[in-house]
Design a protein around this motif. Sequence first.
Motif, PDB file in Angstrom:
ATOM      1  N   ILE A   1       3.249   9.751   0.716  1.00 13.82           N
ATOM      2  CA  ILE A   1       3.812  10.696  -0.251  1.00 13.82           C
ATOM      3  C   ILE A   1       2.726  11.655  -0.725  1.00 13.82           C
ATOM      4  O   ILE A   1       1.538  11.335  -0.661  1.00 13.82           O
ATOM      5  N   GLY A   2       3.136  12.817  -1.208  1.00 10.45           N
ATOM      6  CA  GLY A   2       2.205  13.775  -1.780  1.00 10.45           C
ATOM      7  C   GLY A   2       2.307  13.795  -3.294  1.00 10.45           C
ATOM      8  O   GLY A   2       3.309  13.369  -3.873  1.00 10.45           O
ATOM      9  N   ALA A   3       1.244  14.319  -3.939  1.00  6.44           N
ATOM     10  CA  ALA A   3       1.214  14.460  -5.395  1.00  6.44           C
ATOM     11  C   ALA A   3       0.194  15.545  -5.742  1.00  6.44           C
ATOM     12  O   ALA A   3      -0.678  15.869  -4.933  1.00  6.44           O
ATOM     13  N   PRO A   4       0.293  16.107  -6.948  1.00  5.96           N
ATOM     14  CA  PRO A   4      -0.662  17.148  -7.343  1.00  5.96           C
ATOM     15  C   PRO A   4      -2.107  16.661  -7.248  1.00  5.96           C
ATOM     16  O   PRO A   4      -2.456  15.608  -7.783  1.00  5.96           O
ATOM     17  N   GLY A   5      -2.940  17.453  -6.551  1.00 12.13           N
ATOM     18  CA  GLY A   5      -4.327  17.055  -6.372  1.00 12.13           C
ATOM     19  C   GLY A   5      -5.300  18.211  -6.289  1.00 12.13           C
ATOM     20  O   GLY A   5      -6.428  18.034  -5.849  1.00 12.13           O
TER      21      GLY A   5
ATOM     22  N   MET B   1      -7.372  12.686  -7.193  1.00 15.68           N
ATOM     23  CA  MET B   1      -6.654  13.217  -8.352  1.00 15.68           C
ATOM     24  C   MET B   1      -5.148  13.069  -8.170  1.00 15.68           C
ATOM     25  O   MET B   1      -4.408  12.969  -9.144  1.00 15.68           O
ATOM     26  N   ALA B   2      -4.689  13.039  -6.924  1.00 15.18           N
ATOM     27  CA  ALA B   2      -3.261  12.871  -6.636  1.00 15.18           C
ATOM     28  C   ALA B   2      -2.822  11.418  -6.843  1.00 15.18           C
ATOM     29  O   ALA B   2      -1.711  11.157  -7.319  1.00 15.18           O
ATOM     30  N   THR B   3      -3.677  10.495  -6.476  1.00 16.98           N
ATOM     31  CA  THR B   3      -3.346   9.062  -6.542  1.00 16.98           C
ATOM     32  C   THR B   3      -2.870   8.621  -7.925  1.00 16.98           C
ATOM     33  O   THR B   3      -1.846   7.935  -8.028  1.00 16.98           O
ATOM     34  N   PRO B   4      -3.559   8.989  -9.023  1.00 16.30           N
ATOM     35  CA  PRO B   4      -3.087   8.540 -10.341  1.00 16.30           C
ATOM     36  C   PRO B   4      -1.706   9.074 -10.725  1.00 16.30           C
ATOM     37  O   PRO B   4      -1.014   8.445 -11.527  1.00 16.30           O
ATOM     38  N   HIS B   5      -1.309  10.220 -10.153  1.00 20.26           N
ATOM     39  CA  HIS B   5       0.048  10.706 -10.431  1.00 20.26           C
ATOM     40  C   HIS B   5       1.085   9.707  -9.906  1.00 20.26           C
ATOM     41  O   HIS B   5       2.055   9.380 -10.592  1.00 20.26           O
ATOM     42  N   VAL B   6       0.865   9.229  -8.697  1.00 21.71           N
ATOM     43  CA  VAL B   6       1.797   8.251  -8.108  1.00 21.71           C
ATOM     44  C   VAL B   6       1.719   6.927  -8.866  1.00 21.71           C
ATOM     45  O   VAL B   6       2.740   6.306  -9.160  1.00 21.71           O
ATOM     46  N   SER B   7       0.506   6.511  -9.216  1.00 19.09           N
ATOM     47  CA  SER B   7       0.345   5.276  -9.995  1.00 19.09           C
ATOM     48  C   SER B   7       1.067   5.385 -11.336  1.00 19.09           C
ATOM     49  O   SER B   7       1.716   4.428 -11.779  1.00 19.09           O
ATOM     50  N   GLY B   8       0.960   6.551 -11.970  1.00 20.40           N
ATOM     51  CA  GLY B   8       1.625   6.756 -13.253  1.00 20.40           C
ATOM     52  C   GLY B   8       3.132   6.715 -13.141  1.00 20.40           C
ATOM     53  O   GLY B   8       3.819   6.138 -13.994  1.00 20.40           O
TER      54      GLY B   8
ATOM     55  N   VAL C   1       0.834  -1.201   0.000  1.00 20.56           N
ATOM     56  CA  VAL C   1       0.000   0.000   0.000  1.00 20.56           C
ATOM     57  C   VAL C   1       0.870   1.252   0.000  1.00 20.56           C
ATOM     58  O   VAL C   1       1.823   1.364   0.773  1.00 20.56           O
ATOM     59  N   VAL C   2       0.508   2.196  -0.872  1.00 21.00           N
ATOM     60  CA  VAL C   2       1.111   3.522  -0.906  1.00 21.00           C
ATOM     61  C   VAL C   2      -0.038   4.516  -0.765  1.00 21.00           C
ATOM     62  O   VAL C   2      -0.880   4.620  -1.660  1.00 21.00           O
ATOM     63  N   ALA C   3      -0.097   5.237   0.350  1.00 22.56           N
ATOM     64  CA  ALA C   3      -1.148   6.222   0.595  1.00 22.56           C
ATOM     65  C   ALA C   3      -0.680   7.591   0.123  1.00 22.56           C
ATOM     66  O   ALA C   3       0.442   8.004   0.416  1.00 22.56           O
ATOM     67  N   VAL C   4      -1.574   8.319  -0.573  1.00 21.84           N
ATOM     68  CA  VAL C   4      -1.199   9.556  -1.259  1.00 21.84           C
ATOM     69  C   VAL C   4      -1.999  10.752  -0.749  1.00 21.84           C
ATOM     70  O   VAL C   4      -3.231  10.741  -0.765  1.00 21.84           O
ATOM     71  N   ALA C   5      -1.263  11.792  -0.333  1.00 22.45           N
ATOM     72  CA  ALA C   5      -1.849  13.079   0.049  1.00 22.45           C
ATOM     73  C   ALA C   5      -1.870  13.991  -1.176  1.00 22.45           C
ATOM     74  O   ALA C   5      -1.160  13.749  -2.160  1.00 22.45           O
ATOM     75  N   ALA C   6      -2.663  15.066  -1.108  1.00 19.81           N
ATOM     76  CA  ALA C   6      -2.765  16.014  -2.216  1.00 19.81           C
ATOM     77  C   ALA C   6      -2.035  17.317  -1.896  1.00 19.81           C
ATOM     78  O   ALA C   6      -2.104  17.820  -0.774  1.00 19.81           O
ATOM     79  N   ILE C   7      -1.349  17.843  -2.906  1.00 21.75           N
ATOM     80  CA  ILE C   7      -0.707  19.159  -2.798  1.00 21.75           C
ATOM     81  C   ILE C   7      -1.210  20.050  -3.924  1.00 21.75           C
ATOM     82  O   ILE C   7      -1.733  19.556  -4.930  1.00 21.75           O
ATOM     83  N   ASP C   8      -1.045  21.364  -3.757  1.00 23.31           N
ATOM     84  CA  ASP C   8      -1.465  22.293  -4.805  1.00 23.31           C
ATOM     85  C   ASP C   8      -0.273  22.663  -5.693  1.00 23.31           C
ATOM     86  O   ASP C   8       0.832  22.142  -5.503  1.00 23.31           O
ATOM     87  N   ASN C   9      -0.492  23.574  -6.647  1.00 22.39           N
ATOM     88  CA  ASN C   9       0.579  23.916  -7.593  1.00 22.39           C
ATOM     89  C   ASN C   9       1.670  24.788  -6.993  1.00 22.39           C
ATOM     90  O   ASN C   9       2.646  25.108  -7.659  1.00 22.39           O
TER      91      ASN C   9
END
Length: 187
Positions: free
Chosen positions: A113-117, A136-143, A88-96
């Motif tokens: 970890i964080g990713a754009p969300g 919206m952040a999760t697919p960035h990490v998946s990608g 499991v990788v849990a993903v938080a959201a960050i802004d631009n």
Amino acid sequence: TKIMAVKFLSASGSGTLENAIKAIDYATKMGAHVLSNSWGGGGFSQTLMDAIKRSNEAGALFVAAAGNENNNNDNRPTYPATYDVPNVVAVAAIDNQGARASFSSYGKRTVHIGAPGVNVMSTTGGGYKSFSGTSMATPHVSGVAALLWGNEPNLTAIEVKNRLLATARPIASMKGKTRTGGMVNAF
């Protein structure tokens, strides 16, 4: 990279635990390497955790949205992101600007970890629309996981996870809020 769409949620975003488990088991059975889970809700479920464990045993990575409740998942778990399963990788959201999104759940131990969300453009049935959320952040990490695996196909899911975490770019808003203190870094 091949993409397999597995849907168990309705257009309004509701679904059943039974169908979530069926979706995970189907993707696992079909050999998916990265399961991108932009959903959450409900309390602890042993049967759901068992499905995630089966994906782990099959060598898949389970990327999950941390949640949009501005919740500390260390104290109040959000599922499926908070299941203690190695893949499991849990993903938080960050802004631009690199700030943690005001809605994003977090957890120094349980969110990785964080990713754009925030205001992420996405396709809809008739074009594009902007959406915000850890979904919206999760697919960035998946990608990024898929890019890494495509470049180094002999890695295991745990090696991919470890690389994602080890190469996260440190950002102040994630320090003390995620395990890595950073955002996903494709480079």
